[in-house]
Design a protein around this motif. Structure first.
Motif, short mmCIF file in Angstrom:
data_model
loop_
_atom_site.label_atom_id
_atom_site.label_comp_id
_atom_site.label_asym_id
_atom_site.label_seq_id
_atom_site.Cartn_x
_atom_site.Cartn_y
_atom_site.Cartn_z
N ALA A 149 42.59 15.01 63.54
CA ALA A 149 44.12 15.57 63.73
C ALA A 149 44.13 16.30 65.00
N VAL A 150 42.85 17.44 65.13
CA VAL A 150 42.77 18.29 66.30
C VAL A 150 42.46 17.35 67.39
N ARG A 151 41.52 16.41 67.31
CA ARG A 151 40.94 15.42 68.32
C ARG A 151 42.20 14.40 68.90
N THR A 152 43.20 14.01 68.01
CA THR A 152 44.31 13.41 68.50
C THR A 152 45.24 14.36 69.13
N ILE A 153 45.58 15.59 68.65
CA ILE A 153 46.34 16.31 69.49
C ILE A 153 46.05 16.84 70.90
N PHE A 154 44.66 17.44 70.56
CA PHE A 154 44.27 18.37 71.83
C PHE A 154 43.14 17.44 72.70
N GLY A 155 42.85 16.28 72.33
CA GLY A 155 41.70 15.48 72.82
C GLY A 155 40.32 15.73 72.68
N PRO A 156 39.44 15.03 72.65
CA PRO A 156 38.12 15.21 72.46
C PRO A 156 37.31 16.21 73.13
N SER A 157 37.52 16.56 74.19
CA SER A 157 36.88 17.31 75.10
C SER A 157 36.98 18.73 74.85
N ASN A 158 36.11 19.78 75.32
CA ASN A 158 36.27 20.98 75.07
C ASN A 158 37.49 21.67 75.92
N ARG A 159 38.08 22.71 75.27
CA ARG A 159 39.30 23.34 75.72
C ARG A 159 38.68 24.56 76.37
N GLU A 160 39.14 24.78 77.64
CA GLU A 160 38.82 26.39 77.77
C GLU A 160 39.83 27.35 77.46
N VAL A 161 38.85 28.47 76.92
CA VAL A 161 39.40 29.58 76.51
C VAL A 161 38.78 30.72 77.28
N GLY A 162 39.71 31.60 78.08
CA GLY A 162 38.67 32.22 78.92
C GLY A 162 38.55 33.88 78.29
N ASN A 163 37.72 34.56 78.81
CA ASN A 163 37.45 36.06 78.34
C ASN A 163 38.21 36.73 79.16
N PRO A 164 38.95 37.61 78.54
CA PRO A 164 39.67 38.72 79.21
C PRO A 164 38.70 39.90 79.88
N ASP A 165 39.01 40.60 80.67
CA ASP A 165 37.97 41.24 81.57
C ASP A 165 37.28 42.31 80.70
N TRP A 166 37.90 42.66 79.53
CA TRP A 166 37.25 43.57 78.94
C TRP A 166 36.36 43.22 77.80
N MET A 167 36.12 41.72 77.70
CA MET A 167 35.22 40.95 77.01
C MET A 167 34.17 40.66 78.15
N SER A 168 34.25 40.76 79.42
CA SER A 168 33.40 40.16 80.40
C SER A 168 32.39 41.38 80.68
N GLY A 169 31.04 40.79 81.35
CA GLY A 169 30.16 41.54 81.87
C GLY A 169 29.17 42.37 81.05
N ALA A 170 28.70 43.30 81.63
CA ALA A 170 27.46 43.82 80.61
C ALA A 170 27.25 45.46 81.35
N PHE A 171 26.55 45.85 80.58
CA PHE A 171 25.95 47.47 80.73
C PHE A 171 24.88 47.58 80.40
N ASP A 172 24.16 48.36 80.84
CA ASP A 172 22.62 48.79 80.73
C ASP A 172 22.45 49.90 79.84
N ILE A 173 21.77 49.54 78.55
CA ILE A 173 20.99 50.78 77.95
C ILE A 173 19.67 50.67 77.96
N GLY A 174 18.94 51.62 78.68
CA GLY A 174 17.58 51.67 79.04
C GLY A 174 17.42 50.35 79.82
N LEU A 175 16.39 49.61 78.89
CA LEU A 175 16.14 48.04 79.90
C LEU A 175 16.74 46.97 79.17
N MET A 176 17.64 47.52 78.39
CA MET A 176 18.31 46.33 77.64
C MET A 176 19.66 46.18 78.03
N SER A 177 20.14 45.10 78.37
CA SER A 177 21.60 44.57 78.92
C SER A 177 22.29 44.20 77.62
#
Lengths: 336, 439, 542, 387
Positions: free
Chosen positions: C358-386
């Motif tokens: 059903a979803v394939r019929t409605i939305f098509g078989p390909s991937n759909r783009e869901v964006g990341n809001p800014d507050w969920m993008s990027g990274a910060f470092d703790i020590g040597l760990m990102s």
């Protein structure tokens, strides 16, 4: 062949003659502690390994130790064991021996320092309110549940905690559940056939041939349980009471030394209850039976020694009249 | 089993006659009757995501051709079947197309395994398959025409470009299947020949549909932190790409630090990703939708009109079908018949314009010449071409960078052989056996 | 590094020495005129030359044009090759003066051409900006400049850095600049003691880049003492890195675990509590992800300002959508199958196929783009760990969902009734609890939570009709491993499987790692057939 | 023969039909001219052969699911392993006819730079060895897996889930190219089997016949097992496992026996399937495939001999038909079928018919007995004990 032995054995009437009336057994005082056993050991020496199973042994141990089961496998095991331990422990004389058994589920003590002894050939009724630990006790005896601590011995020396259900069943302990569990998609006859004592290997079952001896055994059991005319019906189509009987029949087919019967008359009509009591008494002539039951009139009808369980341990033990007069028992049953 | 076998012997001759009867009949159909064209692309299952578009592209091309008067004065009739991303079903459907529907040619397949699955059918029933997707090479069959890129038409030019850009350390990251394995083997050898040290190459494989890329991406980051310019060559397949790029973006790996060049990521795949964090990452193809030529503009316009959606993109395999289809039409016109043997003979040497402004030619090894384009992802989900080979690159069926395949050569015109051993000077495998038997 | 950048840096060095002597005389050419050289069809090399020419002006005003170039916003007009910064405005571009940023009219899109950039151009711009902004007003810009110079490690930059260090007031930036200088010193042919000192600075920094530089130094230096010190520093850094590697593995494991937890937690309700083998569970997750997609599409077209809030808006909607579908499933199908768990498996598998198609019929078989809001993008470092923000949020979110569910189960009337029904159906029924209603609500709750999980998973995975299938097996593994009917088991199960997986991955590879985990689960189930936190009790078998 | 009474006429009709098909279909394919109305086109023979293999697979699953109550969601694994064993034999048969002309190594090993044949490929150039492996490998996996799982009393849902984990782990493992089984591409491009060209119509006809015969034998064997006392015990284990324990049986061994036999059958099905479809690849391990097998058995009717065979044939014919005429509706149809069958036909097609028949007979007998009549010679008129 084991099967042949089983089927050659004559029905109850013959063996029955070898036993004392029930009254004798009732004289045994309740023993709830382990210490008391030493003196009660009978003086008679156990049967020698060579001796022929039932009769010979029975002859050697006339009163205190009636040999109940001619079950070949169990008997053989027992002989070996007895031979090994010339001077064994006190519990050797008992059929079922529970001492200091504990079992808790998530902190709830279902069984609390339970000690219980059933002698050979004895029929015992166990009563107790809901949650007294009756079913758990059965689970422990039949290997379904492993106790946290305590001793559980069958036939004197077999530590039941080290065996699983199938092994325990093969030793000669049969169990009937509270809710009748029969193989509903099989006929009554097949239910009995599957339960018949005999080899339990998969390949034997695959190449199994029906023979006359087997048919005779089945006929006898169907006769005993009054199911002969239902033999071709699917077990699913039986009435509740008939299922209970079928299950008892399956138990008989196993040819056990000890039968554990959990609430056999629950949901039965009065006539059926009466019939069941008669059936159990008949069975008890040749085997030990432990009956768990709520129905006091039924227990009275059985007329055997009663053990009252409460909160996982024995509250009182003795003839029903004595137990039901016990103030502790009254308190438990009537509430605080 | 035994009885079945003896019985098979008795009936072998009869079987051969039946097959010949079937193929012979299809060639002598009256004119005016439509020529059937088989389309063998998955419309359901996991591969539908990529293949459905190709089915539509083929329908469009056939419709266009019919407007131009068909082929040999006869109309073309598309026959669409759905192999449902199920590899044995591909063979089954191919058999149905050829022997039941009697199609003159089949355009289809995407994954290597689907092509491998139908190969024996095409050989047995002697038909023609046009295969439009870039693949690992190491194959040249008489009945198959490969219009997608061979490794030397995609992977190697891409690596050359990165070497020019100063890349010294390489991460070869791929999904664990044959295409990445082979491509990475080729690239590893190529890079070593270029003097790249062993410790400057790592190869890593992940399963299909892999979605947790944290460890891999951080390893790439670590590998790239030695001061030498590092690049990732990605042969990651389909679905796994989206989480991979998302993780790259989130861990802050920018194209200016560690560029990723991908061989399986095209316009269609980018449609599912927010490309803003990916700007500058690369892809190597033989066609980009953004290529600025009149042919391409025309093609895109027709595509949008056909599909009725201005947002739909075009991609490389579509161009491959465009080239392949036109080559087939031309070869049929030249041969004057759709008889497979004559069309197969006529196809090598056929030249048709491609969409990037050049002329592609079918080579004797059944691969075609193509330009190689390197594109950088831009923030509109398209690629900006940053490099293009000067000449068209001829597809090489047998890689020169694998020891066993370097000595092989495919030539269906002179040598009539797909795997000719130039050292032993003989044709290997099947054909050789047949010849020996004849002698 | 390409030769042209070296040349550029040499020019900059000259420039900076000039600045330090007589900053006023720096401007020799007109930057505005130089910027115009970007116009017309240029090769990349030509563009790069213009960049270095601009950098050589030393004029901070050119930074605007350079930044625009890097972002791909620099265009030239086809009619006169004049160069502008262009901002898209419908079918037109709004033009800005590249030097001053003043508006300069607008042009149709077709009349403008972009100044072509590629990664090496962007790098050249970044380097140029780095040198230009070493003494910028903004400390953040100076910081970035210092970082750029650190990785360049160019001996020519030592003197400009010395000058900048002297003028620097911000302590953090100062450290970065000193490190950049140290990197440059190590790469230079300065005397050994100075290098040893620089090595010490790098040892203090202690990250992977420093490690590489120190290694190179230790291998090349003649000075025995310095080498010993460097080797000790290397060992220390390696220890440090090893420690952080473990920390990172745990973090990744937790993060993978939280994804598993999200995927499985709804199942812990429908399967764990109710005993329904819900093979359509993955599709509930997928519906949640598609709900997010629809919400974002709606926001993009009607209220772009709300994009940052799109996920929060999607959460209740996803809960409703999946919950409703779950409710319909329960009422229309599952309630007829209670007590036949294996048949619910088949029926729900059928439902999962239907939902997928059903979803394939409605939305098509390909991937759909869901964006990341800014507050969920990027990274910060703790020590040597990102630490990436989206992973962090997903962990927080997973735990929040878990906590909320615990509260619902333990503190609300619905939870009480649910527990009552699962423990003793007939008794609950006798007490007046409407068991069918509770069943329906429980199933809807489990499905709704799967929908919520879909919102989170849309941030890390494909949004395609196949989304759910990727998680269904893992979800069952988690619930079974953790122990059916125990939420805490699901939590511990998910986290331990995640961490185990991530510890195996570096050694065994992703594929083998996963196989090993599966085999371990199979073996574990043999050992504890009822999972990690098995429900105990007499009635388990009944 | 004793079996004749055991199995009942329906099963004999099925066996006869299979044997007839084994003869008639190849003849109709090879000897009738293509224009003849009864001609079976060449593409149809392997297609039918495939269905028959699936039917065998469904029957194998039915033995464990229908009769012992073990819902295995991993039977595709046994099927695929049997297929791989056969595929390895077929690969070795190619010999020097591969594209690289290497007499030892399959092509995929050559271009991935493998230098020598891995040890586990030894012996597969011999048909007898491959034939043993076809049964041994799935059987051994089934035995070992079953031994541990049943001994630990993993039952019901848990067992289903870990069988799924098993096939999923194998799927991932076989996808790995380092395993030496050709990775995702699997094994393909087979040339001949036992010296007969695999593409030839006569070979295909022979394989079809072999599949039919294998299925017929399997029906006989399963029939024999399920009608024996062991078969009764299996059903007893299915319906009341703990009861069988309390009367002294060890259900774990009963299950282990059925599971192993079933795995071997599935392996044989896979081995017959591979030469007919011409490819074996890790996709066969996909958990979804295993679930589909369950559906075939469910549709036809589990716990019957006929059911899984009918179910497999019907559903797969439906798949072929629907993927051709309405590919986008295929999944709706399949999904709807699952829901429909579990909800309205929980016993499957054959099971529903059987159940209706049994109930009717049983009722009739019961009512006769109440009236004191006898329905057959064996029974004697008896008064019920209550009277």
């Amino acid at each position: 062949m084991a099967e042949a032995d089983v089927t050659n054995r004559k029905p109850q009437d013959e063996v029955q003659a070898l036993f004392e009336p029930q009254g004798v057994r009732e004289e045994q005082t309740p023993r709830t502690d382990a210490e008391g056993h030493g003196e009660r050991r009978p003086a008679a020496a156990p049967a020698s390994p060579e001796s022929a199973p039932p009769q010979a042994e029975a002859a050697l141990a006339p009163i205190e130790e009636p040999v109940v089961s001619p079950h070949p496998y169990a008997t053989k095991l027992r002989e070996q064991r007895l031979a090994k331990e010339a001077s064994g422990h006190a519990r050797r004389d008992t059929l079922l021996y529970l001492d200091g058994v504990n079992k808790s589920f998530d902190g709830f003590k279902a069984i609390n320092k339970l000690s219980l002894v059933v002698a050979r050939g004895e029929m015992r009724a166990i009563i107790g309110p809901n949650g007294a630990g009756k079913t758990t006790m059965m689970d422990i005896i039949t290997g379904k549940t492993r106790p946290d601590s305590g001793e559980v011995f069958f036939n004197g020396d077999v530590d039941l905690t080290h065996h699983d259900e199938a092994a325990i069943a093969s030793m000669g302990i049969g169990r009937k559940f509270q809710k009748p569990t029969v193989f509903e998609s099989h006929t009554v006859e097949d239910n009995i056939r599957l339960s018949l004592a005999g080899p339990r290997s998969v390949l034997e079952a695959l190449f199994h041939r029906k023979d006359q001896a087997e048919r005779d055994r089945i006929d006898a059991i169907l006769e005993t349980t009054r199911l002969t005319e239902k033999r071709k019906l699917l077990a699913a189509s039986l009435s509740h009471g008939q299922k209970q009987w079928l299950e008892i029949g399956m138990l008989l087919a196993q040819d056990p030394e000890l039968l554990l019967v959990d609430e056999p008359v629950a949901g039965m009509t009065d006539a059926e209850t009466e019939e069941t009591a008669r059936l159990l008494r008949e069975i008890a002539r040749t085997r030990s039976v432990v009956v768990v039951e709520h129905d006091m009139s039924f227990v009275r009808e059985l007329g055997v020694k009663v053990t009252c369980l409460h909160e996982g341990s024995v509250l009182a033990e003795g003839p029903l009249d004595q137990v039901s007069a016990d103030p502790k028992v009254i308190e438990v049953y009537l509430g605080r | 089993m035994k009885s079945a076998v003896t019985w098979m012997q008795r009936t072998a001759a009869a079987a051969a006659m039946v097959v010949m009867g079937v193929t012979g009949a299809s060639a002598q159909e009256p004119s005016g009757e439509p020529i059937k064209v088989g389309i063998l692309h998955s419309l359901s299952g996991t591969m539908a995501i990529s293949e459905t578009t190709l089915k539509d592209a083929m329908l469009m091309l056939i419709e266009e051709q019919n407007k131009k008067g068909g082929v040999l004065g006869r109309p073309l009739e598309p026959v669409v079947v759905d192999p449902a991303s199920d590899w044995p079903l591909f063979a089954e459907k191919a058999r149905e197309l050829i022997s039941q529907e009697e199609v003159a040619v089949v355009f289809g397949c995407w994954t290597s395994v689907s092509r491998k699955s139908v190969l024996p059918v095409f050989k047995e029933l002697n038909s023609i398959l046009f295969y439009p997707v870039q693949y690992e090479g190491e194959e040249s069959e008489r009945n198959v025409f490969y219009t997608g890129a061979a490794p030397n038409q995609q992977a190697i030019p891409a690596v050359d470009y990165l070497i020019d850009e100063g890349v010294e350390r390489w991460v070869l990251e791929g999904t664990d299947y044959v295409y990445p394995r082979t491509t990475n083997k080729i690239l590893e050898q190529y890079l070593k020949d270029k003097g790249v040290a062993d410790e400057d190459i790592i190869i890593n494989y992940t399963p299909f549909g892999f979605s947790d890329w944290q460890t891999e991406v951080s390893r790439i980051k670590e590998f790239g932190s030695t001061g030498k310019k590092t690049a990732v060559v990605s042969t990651i397949n389909g679905d796994a790409n989206v989480p991979f790029y998302k993780e790259l973006g989130n861990q802050g790996i920018e194209a200016t630090d560690i560029p990723v060049v991908a061989f399986s990521v095209g316009e269609e795949e980018l449609a599912g990703i927010d490309t803003a964090p990916l700007v500058g990452h690369l892809a190597a193809w033989n066609y980009f939708m953004s290529v600025d030529t009149p042919e391409n503009e025309d093609f895109i316009a027709k595509w949008h009109e056909f599909i009725g959606n201005e947002d739909r993109v075009t991609n490389d395999p579509m161009e491959a079908h465009y080239i392949g289809f036109n080559m087939w039409v031309k070869a049929v016109e030249e041969a004057g018949t759709t008889d497979p043997d004559e069309v197969i003979a006529a196809l090598p040497g056929t030249e048709v314009p491609n969409l990037t402004g050049g002329t592609s030619v079918m080579l004797p090894n059944h691969h075609i010449t193509k330009p190689v384009l390197i594109g950088e992802i831009n923030d509109e989900g398209q690629f900006d071409v940053v490099s293009e080979t000067e000449d068209l690159v001829p597809g090489d069926a047998w890689s020169d960078f694998l020891p066993e395949s370097a000595k092989l050569k495919a030539d269906w015109v002179e040598l009539k052989c797909g795997n000719y051993d130039t050292e032993a000077e003989k044709c290997l495998g099947d054909t050789a056996m047949a010849e020996e038997a004849a002698n | 590094m390409t030769p042209s950048i070296r040349w550029l840096l040499a020019a900059l060095t000259f420039l900076f020495s000039a600045i330090s002597v007589a900053p006023v005389h720096a401007q020799e050419s007109d930057p505005a005129a130089t910027i115009q050289k970007f116009g017309g069809k240029q090769s990349y090399d030509e563009t790069e030359a213009v960049i270095s020419e601009l950098a050589a002006t030393g004029d901070a005003r050119v930074a605007r044009a350079l930044r625009a170039l890097r972002e791909g916003d620099l265009y030239w007009r086809e009619s006169d090759e004049a160069v502008f910064i262009a901002e898209r405005n419908g079918d037109n571009y709004d033009l800005l003066d590249p030097l001053t940023g003043e508006p300069a009219g607008s042009e149709p899109r077709g009349d403008m051409s972009k100044v072509r950039v590629k990664n090496s151009i962007r790098n050249a711009v970044t380097t140029a900006l780095g040198s230009l902004t070493l003494r910028a007003e903004n400390p953040a810009q100076r910081m970035r400049a210092a970082e750029t110079l650190f990785s360049e490690a160019d001996p020519e930059m030592i003197e400009p850095l010395d000058a900048a260090i002297e003028a620097e007031s911000n302590a953090d930036v100062l450290i970065r600049m000193q490190e950049a200088r140290a990197a440059a010193v190590l790469a230079s042919d300065r005397p050994a003691p100075e290098k040893a000192e620089a090595a010490q600075v790098l040892a203090n920094r202690g990250d992977r880049e420093s490690l590489t530089m120190l290694n190179r130094f230790a291998n090349s230096t003649e000075d025995q003492a310095a080498r010993t010190a460097a080797i000790a520093a290397i060992a220390a850094i390696e220890n440090n890195i090893a420690f952080w590697n473990q920390a990172q593995n745990i973090w990744y494991g937790l993060s993978l675990g939280s994804v598993l937890l999200l995927a499985a937690i709804g199942l812990a309700i429908t399967f764990g509590v109710m005993g329904v083998i819900n093979m359509a569970h993955g599709e509930m997750v997928m519906l949640g992800a598609y709900t997010t997609f629809v919400v974002q599409e709606f926001i993009r077209t009607s209220a772009p300002g709300l994009f940052e809030w799109s996920l929060l808006i999607a959460l209740p909607l996803a809960f409703l959508v999946s919950g409703t579908v779950g409710l319909v499933m329960e009422r229309g199908l599952i309630r007829f199958l209670y007590g036949r768990p294996l048949e619910t498996l088949l029926a729900t598998f059928g439902v999962s196929l239907i939902l997928q198609q059903a979803v394939r019929t409605i939305f098509g078989p390909s991937n759909r783009e869901v964006g990341n809001p800014d507050w969920m993008s990027g990274a910060f470092d703790i020590g040597l760990m990102s630490v990436t923000w989206n992973r962090l949020w997903i962990i927080i979110f997973a735990l929040a969902v878990f906590a909320a569910l615990l509260i619902v189960l333990n503190k609300t009337p619905l939870g009480l009734q649910m527990r009552a029904v699962t423990q003793n159906r007939s008794m609950a029924s006798a007490m007046g609890i409407r068991t069918p209603w509770v069943d329906a609500m429980t199933f809807a709750l489990g499905s709704g939570i799967a929908g919520i999980a879909g919102v989170a998973l849309s941030q890390v995975d494909n949004v395609s009709p196949n989304l759910g299938q990727g998680y269904i097996i893992d979800s069952f593994m988690v619930v079974v491993f953790g122990g059916v009917g125990n939420l805490w088991g699901t939590l511990v199960g998910a986290m331990s499987l995640g961490i185990l997986n991530k510890f195996l991955e570096p050694y065994a590879g992703a594929v083998l790692g996963k196989i090993v985990v599966l085999v371990l689960i199979i073996l574990f189930i043999q050992k504890r057939p009822r999972g990690l936190f098995a429900q105990k009790g007499r009635f388990v078998d009944a | 023969m004793l079996l004749a009474r055991f199995l009942g006429p329906r099963v004999w009709i099925l066996i006869a039909a299979l044997l007839l098909a084994a003869v008639l279909v190849p003849m109709a394919n090879l000897y009738l001219s293509p224009s003849h109305p009864l001609h079976v086109p060449s593409y149809m023979v392997p297609l039918l052969g495939k269905y028959v293999c699936y039917a065998l697979l469904a029957l194998a699953l039915d033995l464990v699911w229908g009769y012992v109550g073990i819902l295995s969601l991993g039977h595709g694994a046994f099927f695929a392993l049997g297929g791989y064993a056969m595929g390895m034999y077929l690969m070795r048969q190619i010999g020097a006819r591969g594209v690289y002309g290497n007499p030892e190594l399959p092509d995929f090993m050559v271009f991935l730079n493998w230098k020598e044949l891995p040890w586990y490929w030894y012996g597969f150039d011999q048909f007898w060895f491959a034939a043993i492996m076809v049964m041994l490998v799935p059987g051994l996996l089934g035995f070992v897996f079953g031994y541990f799982a049943f001994r630990s009393r993993v039952t019901g849902v848990y067992l289903s889930i870990i069988t799924q984990a098993m096939t999923y782990a194998l799927l991932l493992a076989f996808f790995r190219n380092d395993m030496g089984f050709g990775g995702n591409n699997g094994l393909t491009d087979f040339k001949d089997i036992l010296g007969f060209p695999i593409q030839a119509d006569s070979t295909r006809a022979g394989l079809f016949a072999a599949s039919c015969i294998a299925l017929a034998i399997a029906v006989l064997i399963v029939g024999w097992i399920t009608r024996s006392k062991l078969g009764k015990l299996m059903v007893a284990v299915r319906d009341a496992e703990s009861r069988t324990r309390f009367i002294g049986w060890r259900p774990e061994y009963v299950k282990l026996f059925a599971f192993t036999v079933s795995a071997v059958m599935a392996g044989i099905a896979g081995a017959l399937y591979v030469p007919q479809v011409g490819i074996i690849n890790p996709g066969e391990f996909a958990p979804v495939n295993s679930i589909e097998i369950v559906v075939w058995a469910a549709v036809g009717g589990r716990g019957t001999l006929l059911g899984p065979v009918i179910g497999a044939l019907l559903v797969n014919y439906g798949k072929t038909y629907f993927t051709a005429v309405a590919p986008e509706f295929w999944l709706f149809f399949l999904g709807g079928l699952f829901v429909f069958v579990t909800l309205l036909l929980p016993r499957g097609i054959i099971g529903t018919i059987d159940y209706g028949w049994e109930t009717w007979r049983s009722r009739r007998r019961a009512s006769r007995e109440e009236k004191g009549e006898s329905d057959d010679g064996e029974g004697q008129p008896l008064a019920s004990p209550a009277e």
